[in-house]
Motif scaffolding. Sequence first.
Motif, PDB file in Angstrom:
ATOM      1  N   LEU A  71       0.809   2.423  -8.960  1.00 53.22           N
ATOM      2  CA  LEU A  71       0.776   3.865  -8.758  1.00 53.22           C
ATOM      3  C   LEU A  71       0.456   4.507 -10.092  1.00 53.22           C
ATOM      4  CD1 LEU A  71       3.860   4.588  -6.441  1.00 53.22           C
ATOM      5  CD2 LEU A  71       1.447   4.794  -5.839  1.00 53.22           C
ATOM      6  N   PHE A 125      -2.693   5.611  -5.687  1.00 48.23           N
ATOM      7  CA  PHE A 125      -2.411   4.188  -5.484  1.00 48.23           C
ATOM      8  C   PHE A 125      -3.723   3.432  -5.622  1.00 48.23           C
ATOM      9  CE2 PHE A 125      -2.746   0.592  -2.522  1.00 48.23           C
ATOM     10  CZ  PHE A 125      -1.770  -0.237  -3.050  1.00 48.23           C
ATOM     11  N   SER A 165       0.840  -1.192   0.000  1.00 55.95           N
ATOM     12  CA  SER A 165       0.000   0.000   0.000  1.00 55.95           C
ATOM     13  C   SER A 165       0.877   1.244   0.000  1.00 55.95           C
ATOM     14  CB  SER A 165      -0.924   0.001   1.216  1.00 55.95           C
ATOM     15  OG  SER A 165      -1.788   1.114   1.193  1.00 55.95           O
ATOM     16  N   TYR A 166       0.399   2.285  -0.652  1.00 49.32           N
ATOM     17  CA  TYR A 166       1.051   3.581  -0.667  1.00 49.32           C
ATOM     18  C   TYR A 166      -0.005   4.667  -0.459  1.00 49.32           C
ATOM     19  CZ  TYR A 166       5.351   1.540  -2.623  1.00 49.32           C
ATOM     20  OH  TYR A 166       6.503   0.810  -2.818  1.00 49.32           O
ATOM     21  N   ARG A 193      -1.679  -4.210  -8.206  1.00 51.16           N
ATOM     22  CA  ARG A 193      -1.360  -2.992  -7.470  1.00 51.16           C
ATOM     23  C   ARG A 193      -0.599  -2.049  -8.388  1.00 51.16           C
ATOM     24  NH1 ARG A 193      -4.246  -5.810  -4.838  1.00 51.16           N
ATOM     25  NH2 ARG A 193      -4.020  -6.465  -2.660  1.00 51.16           N
TER      26      ARG A 193
END
Length: 322
Positions: free
Chosen positions: A119, A57, A5-6, A117
């Motif tokens: 960005l 994210f 996670s970000y 996942r």
Amino acid sequence: MGAVSYLDRYPLLRSRDSEFARDRLFAVYGADRFDTHDNAFGIQANLARLNSMGLAFCAYDGAASLSFPESQILRQFFSIQGGARFSTNGNSQPIEAWSPIISGDARLDLDFAPGYRQLVVRIDAAALERLLKIMIGDGSDMKLRFVGDEGDPAVMTHVRQEVFRLAEELERFGQDYSPIAIAELERALMVRILLAHRHNFSDRLQRSAPSANRTVIDLVESYIEAHWNEPLDLERIAEIANVSVRTVFREFSDTGRGSPGQFARRVRLQHAAELLRRPDEQTSVLAVAFKCGFRNLGRFASEYRRAIGELPSETLKNARRR
């Protein structure tokens, strides 16, 4: 949701309700289609809005599809784990370490496998074009158009590193960042993106800039000294110097003065020292670093020591002893 996670400081949604997720993605991201493809649906989305840029994210526990209509947003995807594809203008390809720059001129379709996942950098197209034209001194109406490739691998490796570093620093410091730091972080990343990808201004951007003169440097340095606590305004610098920003940068480099940004850092370090030498009860090294546009405390301390001859904590401690 998975452990990766970000940008948790900037939550947008975290849900296993596909209808709720659809509403939020439509309202905030501007999507116009969202479908799930299995019963294991789950989504986490975080979004940090800066000035001309957003950093997001996204995590999908189940397979999903998402579409965006035409817009004025440029997007670039950076995969973290799992598989995904994008389709636009009849071209479909996987999202790997990074995608090409994807313009908003055509519809964009995205397909995510379970466990994906990423960005995502979202840039206002007009702002990026404005920055480019300021850099090269272009006053035409020509629109910025990217060539559909994935960019120079060497430069894009640095872009990817900067994107992830920005996400980590925003998570650590969030709104404590000064407007100076935010503006200059954005500009640095946008310039790297312009240099990494081929577009219709690439030859002019990479061409050697014409020479200026010492008067230009004096004017720019005087302006920076007078506006040390503001983000560097490239358009204003070009206007004052009456040359392109590229020419200003080249003249600074040719005379051994680094760049306008490096000169600004030297000026801000001197102001940081002044603030630490005249503290009040609220003064701290971290607060002074952020006020003066430094976002990394360790780097600030290192640069401060080289410039001032002692650590900022020592300056503050000595000032409070008096």
